[in-house]
Motif scaffolding. Structure first.
Motif, PDB file in Angstrom:
ATOM      1  N   ILE A 372       0.834  -1.209   0.000  1.00 22.42           N
ATOM      2  CA  ILE A 372       0.000   0.000   0.000  1.00 22.42           C
ATOM      3  C   ILE A 372       0.860   1.247   0.000  1.00 22.42           C
ATOM      4  N   GLN A 373       1.904   1.247   0.819  1.00 21.35           N
ATOM      5  CA  GLN A 373       2.750   2.438   0.907  1.00 21.35           C
ATOM      6  C   GLN A 373       3.527   2.653  -0.384  1.00 21.35           C
ATOM      7  N   ALA A 374       3.949   1.583  -1.041  1.00 21.10           N
ATOM      8  CA  ALA A 374       4.636   1.723  -2.329  1.00 21.10           C
ATOM      9  C   ALA A 374       3.704   2.354  -3.361  1.00 21.10           C
ATOM     10  N   CYS A 375       2.443   1.954  -3.342  1.00 24.10           N
ATOM     11  CA  CYS A 375       1.459   2.551  -4.262  1.00 24.10           C
ATOM     12  C   CYS A 375       1.255   4.035  -3.964  1.00 24.10           C
ATOM     13  N   LYS A 376       1.279   4.395  -2.676  1.00 25.81           N
ATOM     14  CA  LYS A 376       1.118   5.810  -2.321  1.00 25.81           C
ATOM     15  C   LYS A 376       2.278   6.642  -2.859  1.00 25.81           C
ATOM     16  N   VAL A 377       3.488   6.098  -2.792  1.00 21.02           N
ATOM     17  CA  VAL A 377       4.638   6.832  -3.322  1.00 21.02           C
ATOM     18  C   VAL A 377       4.515   6.987  -4.826  1.00 21.02           C
ATOM     19  N   ILE A 378       4.085   5.929  -5.512  1.00 27.59           N
ATOM     20  CA  ILE A 378       3.905   5.994  -6.962  1.00 27.59           C
ATOM     21  C   ILE A 378       2.899   7.070  -7.328  1.00 27.59           C
ATOM     22  N   VAL A 379       1.785   7.106  -6.601  1.00 29.53           N
ATOM     23  CA  VAL A 379       0.757   8.125  -6.872  1.00 29.53           C
ATOM     24  C   VAL A 379       1.307   9.526  -6.621  1.00 29.53           C
ATOM     25  N   SER A 380       2.076   9.693  -5.543  1.00 28.83           N
ATOM     26  CA  SER A 380       2.616  11.026  -5.233  1.00 28.83           C
ATOM     27  C   SER A 380       3.605  11.481  -6.296  1.00 28.83           C
ATOM     28  N   LEU A 381       4.309  10.543  -6.907  1.00 26.18           N
ATOM     29  CA  LEU A 381       5.263  10.893  -7.964  1.00 26.18           C
ATOM     30  C   LEU A 381       4.569  11.237  -9.272  1.00 26.18           C
ATOM     31  N   GLN A 382       3.468  10.554  -9.562  1.00 22.76           N
ATOM     32  CA  GLN A 382       2.771  10.778 -10.820  1.00 22.76           C
ATOM     33  C   GLN A 382       1.742  11.890 -10.739  1.00 22.76           C
ATOM     34  N   CYS A 383       1.202  12.090  -9.538  1.00 19.23           N
ATOM     35  CA  CYS A 383       0.127  13.083  -9.384  1.00 19.23           C
ATOM     36  C   CYS A 383       0.376  13.894  -8.125  1.00 19.23           C
ATOM     37  N   PRO A 384       1.152  14.974  -8.199  1.00 14.17           N
ATOM     38  CA  PRO A 384       1.412  15.820  -7.035  1.00 14.17           C
ATOM     39  C   PRO A 384       0.127  16.281  -6.369  1.00 14.17           C
ATOM     40  N   ARG A 385       0.209  16.506  -5.055  1.00 15.37           N
ATOM     41  CA  ARG A 385      -0.980  16.849  -4.271  1.00 15.37           C
ATOM     42  C   ARG A 385      -1.685  18.091  -4.781  1.00 15.37           C
ATOM     43  N   ASP A 386      -0.934  19.119  -5.224  1.00  8.10           N
ATOM     44  CA  ASP A 386      -1.575  20.350  -5.668  1.00  8.10           C
ATOM     45  C   ASP A 386      -2.268  20.181  -7.004  1.00  8.10           C
ATOM     46  N   MET A 387      -2.117  18.991  -7.649  1.00  8.71           N
ATOM     47  CA  MET A 387      -2.812  18.723  -8.887  1.00  8.71           C
ATOM     48  C   MET A 387      -3.935  17.713  -8.677  1.00  8.71           C
ATOM     49  N   GLY A 388      -4.210  17.434  -7.419  1.00  3.92           N
ATOM     50  CA  GLY A 388      -5.179  16.395  -7.101  1.00  3.92           C
ATOM     51  C   GLY A 388      -6.546  16.618  -7.708  1.00  3.92           C
ATOM     52  N   LEU A 389      -6.965  17.868  -7.911  1.00  2.73           N
ATOM     53  CA  LEU A 389      -8.276  18.150  -8.477  1.00  2.73           C
ATOM     54  C   LEU A 389      -8.247  18.172  -9.989  1.00  2.73           C
ATOM     55  N   ARG A 390      -7.051  17.940 -10.566  1.00  2.00           N
ATOM     56  CA  ARG A 390      -6.947  17.941 -12.019  1.00  2.00           C
ATOM     57  C   ARG A 390      -6.244  16.660 -12.463  1.00  2.00           C
ATOM     58  N   PRO A 391      -6.958  15.516 -12.398  1.00  2.00           N
ATOM     59  CA  PRO A 391      -6.325  14.231 -12.666  1.00  2.00           C
ATOM     60  C   PRO A 391      -5.768  14.104 -14.071  1.00  2.00           C
ATOM     61  N   SER A 392      -6.281  14.873 -15.012  1.00  2.00           N
ATOM     62  CA  SER A 392      -5.784  14.770 -16.376  1.00  2.00           C
ATOM     63  C   SER A 392      -4.315  15.149 -16.458  1.00  2.00           C
ATOM     64  N   LEU A 393      -3.866  16.020 -15.531  1.00  2.00           N
ATOM     65  CA  LEU A 393      -2.472  16.441 -15.549  1.00  2.00           C
ATOM     66  C   LEU A 393      -1.540  15.320 -15.117  1.00  2.00           C
ATOM     67  N   CYS A 394      -2.092  14.343 -14.425  1.00  2.00           N
ATOM     68  CA  CYS A 394      -1.261  13.242 -13.944  1.00  2.00           C
ATOM     69  C   CYS A 394      -0.934  12.261 -15.057  1.00  2.00           C
ATOM     70  N   GLN A 395      -1.605  12.393 -16.211  1.00  2.00           N
ATOM     71  CA  GLN A 395      -1.426  11.441 -17.282  1.00  2.00           C
ATOM     72  C   GLN A 395      -0.613  12.024 -18.422  1.00  2.00           C
TER      73      GLN A 395
END
Length: 405
Positions: A372-395
Motif C-alpha cells: 500500500i505504501q509503495a502505491c502511495k509513493v507511486i501516486v505522489s510521484l505521478q500526481c502531485p498533491r496540488d494537482m489532485g483536483l486535475r487528474p488529467s495532468l497526472c497522465q
C-alpha cells in the motif's frame, strides 16, 4: 529437566532485575525487611551495566539476600495499586544527587527508568528539578551514564507535563548523537527524539546534524560494535523491556548463534529510528531542502530492496512519500533550488534515479502495508498533491514512470 516454560528462580541462572515485579500468582520471595535507603547496585546478583559486556556477576548473595530486590519492587507496585506512595523512586533520585562512581550512577539511572514505567503515580509526582538532575547526567564523561540518562528522559517523556521541559534538552541530545559514534547512544538518543515534538529553536542544530543522521542511516558500523561474548541472560532482558514498554524492542545484546540475526536487527532498528526522525523533519518547510540536499551513498536505494525487513521498508516508503509531497507544494516550487550531484534528491527524484524500478518491485511485496505504501509513493510521484483536483495532468506523456520504461 524442568518444564520448558518455567523461568529460573531468582538467584539461579537468571538474576532478578531490581525493578522486576514478582510473578503473578507466584509464591512470595523470602527476604529481609525493607531498608530505608535506596538499593545499592552492588547488592544485585547480576547487573546490567551500560557500556559493559552484558550482565556481570556481582558476587553470590546468601540465601537471606536472594529475592530482596524483587520483594522491594513487588511491594512498591502493590503499594501504588493500593494508592500508597512507596517512596522507591524518590529514594533513587535522592541517591543520584550523591557522589557516586560511574557504574553506580549508571545502575541508579537504570533503576529510575524502570520505576518510571512501573510506578506511574510516583513518576507523575516528580518535579522539574528531577528532570534537571537527570538531564545533567548527559554531561557525564562516561557514555554508559549518558545512555542511561537518555533512557530515563525517554521514560519521563511519556508523562505529558514533562515534555516541554525535556524538549529544552533536545539540542544537547542532537549534539551527543552527532559527536559520539556509539550505537547504544544513537539508539537511546533517537528513541527520545522520536518521542517528543522538536521545538523550532532546535532547527539550526538539526541542520548541522543532518549529514550525521544520513551517515548513521547508511552505515554498517554497528556490526563492528556488537560484543562477541555475552551470556543468554540478555534474552530475558529483552522480554522484560517488551513487558515494560508495551512490546517495543530496544537495543539488547544477542548471543551464540543468534548474534548474527541480532546484528541485522540492531542495524534495522537504528535505521527505522533515523527514518522516523527524518520523516518527521521532512514535514517542516524550513528543513525540507536541507534533507533533500544531503549527500548520500551511491547505493542509497538499497534501502528500498524487497529483501529489507518490512518495518524498515514501510518507514522508508513513508519518508519517500513525504519528500515527494513536500517538493511538489507551491511553497517549495516558489524557489529555484539547486542540488549537488550526490544528493538525496538526485538519488530519489533525479533523471538517473532507479527509484521507479524499486517501487514497482515492492507493489508485489508479501506484506500488505508495504504494498500500500509503495502505491502511495507511486501516486505522489505521478500526481502531485496540488494537482489532485486535475487528474488529467497526472497522465501527461512525461510521466515519471513512463520515462523508466
Amino acid at each position: 529437566m524442568a518444564g520448558a516454560g518455567r523461568m529460573p528462580a531468582p538467584g539461579r541462572g537468571i538474576p532478578r532485575h531490581p525493578c522486576t515485579p514478582d510473578e503473578p500468582g507466584g509464591p512470595a520471595s523470602p527476604g529481609p525487611a525493607l531498608s530505608p535507603g535506596p538499593p545499592l547496585p552492588g547488592q544485585l546478583s547480576g547487573s546490567w551495566g551500560g557500556g559493559r559486556q552484558g550482565w556481570e556477576p556481582r558476587g553470590r548473595p546468601g540465601a537471606a539476600g536472594r529475592g530482596t530486590q524483587g520483594v522491594k519492587q513487588g511491594l512498591a507496585i502493590e503499594r501504588e495499586r493500593l494508592g500508597r506512595d512507596s517512596g522507591e523512586l524518590r529514594r533513587l533520585l535522592n541517591s543520584l544527587e550523591s557522589k557516586q562512581d560511574e557504574y553506580t550512577r549508571s545502575m541508579i539511572l537504570h533503576s529510575v527508568t524502570r520505576c518510571v514505567y512501573l510506578l506511574e503515580a510516583e513518576a507523575s509526582a516528580c518535579n522539574a528539578d528531577d528532570i534537571v538532575l537527570v538531564a545533567s547526567m548527559l554531561d557525564d564523561k562516561e557514555n554508559s551514564v549518558k545512555i542511561q540518562a537518555l533512557n530515563t528522559l525517554k521514560a519521563f517523556s511519556g508523562i505529558r507535563k514533562f515534555r516541554l521541559q525535556i524538549q529544552e534538552h533536545s539540542i544537547k541530545v542532537l549534539e551527543l548523537m552527532s559527536t559520539v559514534w556509539d550505537s547504544e547512544l544513537h539508539i537511546a538518543s533517537l528513541r527520545l527524539l522520536n518521542n517528543i515534538p522538536l521545538p523550532d529553536f532546535a532547527h539550526p542544530q538539526l541542520r548541522r546534524v543532518m549529514p550525521a543522521l544520513m551517515e548513521i542511516l547508511q552505515s554498517d558500523y554497528i556490526l563492528a560494535q556488537v560484543p562477541q561474548h555475552h551470556g543468554p541472560r540478555s534474552v530475558y532482558l529483552t522480554a522484560l523491556d517488551q513487558h515494560l514498554e508495551g512490546g517495543e524492542k530496544i537495543y539488547l545484546l544477542g548471543s551464540g548463534s543468534d548474534s548474527s540475526a541480532f546484528s541485522c536487527f540492531t542495524i534495522s532498528f537504528i535505521q527505522v529510528q533515523v527514518i522516523r526522525l527524518l520523516s518527521s523533519l521532512a514535514q517542516k518547510n524550513d528543513l525540507l531542502y536541507d534533507i533533500l540536499n544531503c549527500q548520500v551513498h551511491s547505493n542509497f536505494l538499497n534501502l528500498f530492496q524487497a529483501t529489507q525487513p518490512g518495518s524498515l521498508l514501510f518507514e522508508v516508503l513513508v519518508f519517500a512519500e513525504r519528500l515527494s509531497e513536500g517538493r511538489n507544494t507551491p511553497h517549495y516550487h516558489a524557489v529555484k533550488w539547486h542540488y549537488n550531484e550526490q544528493s538525496l534528491h538526485e538519488a530519489l527524484f533525479g533523471d538517473e534515479s532507479r527509484l521507479a524500478d524499486r517501487l514497482l518491485a515492492l507493489v508485489i511485496h508479501p506484506e500488505e502495508e508495504v504494498q500500500i505504501q509503495a502505491c502511495k509513493v507511486i501516486v505522489s510521484l505521478q500526481c502531485p498533491r496540488d494537482m489532485g483536483l486535475r487528474p488529467s495532468l497526472c497522465q501527461a506523456s512525461h510521466s515519471y514512470f513512463n520515462n523508466r520504461e
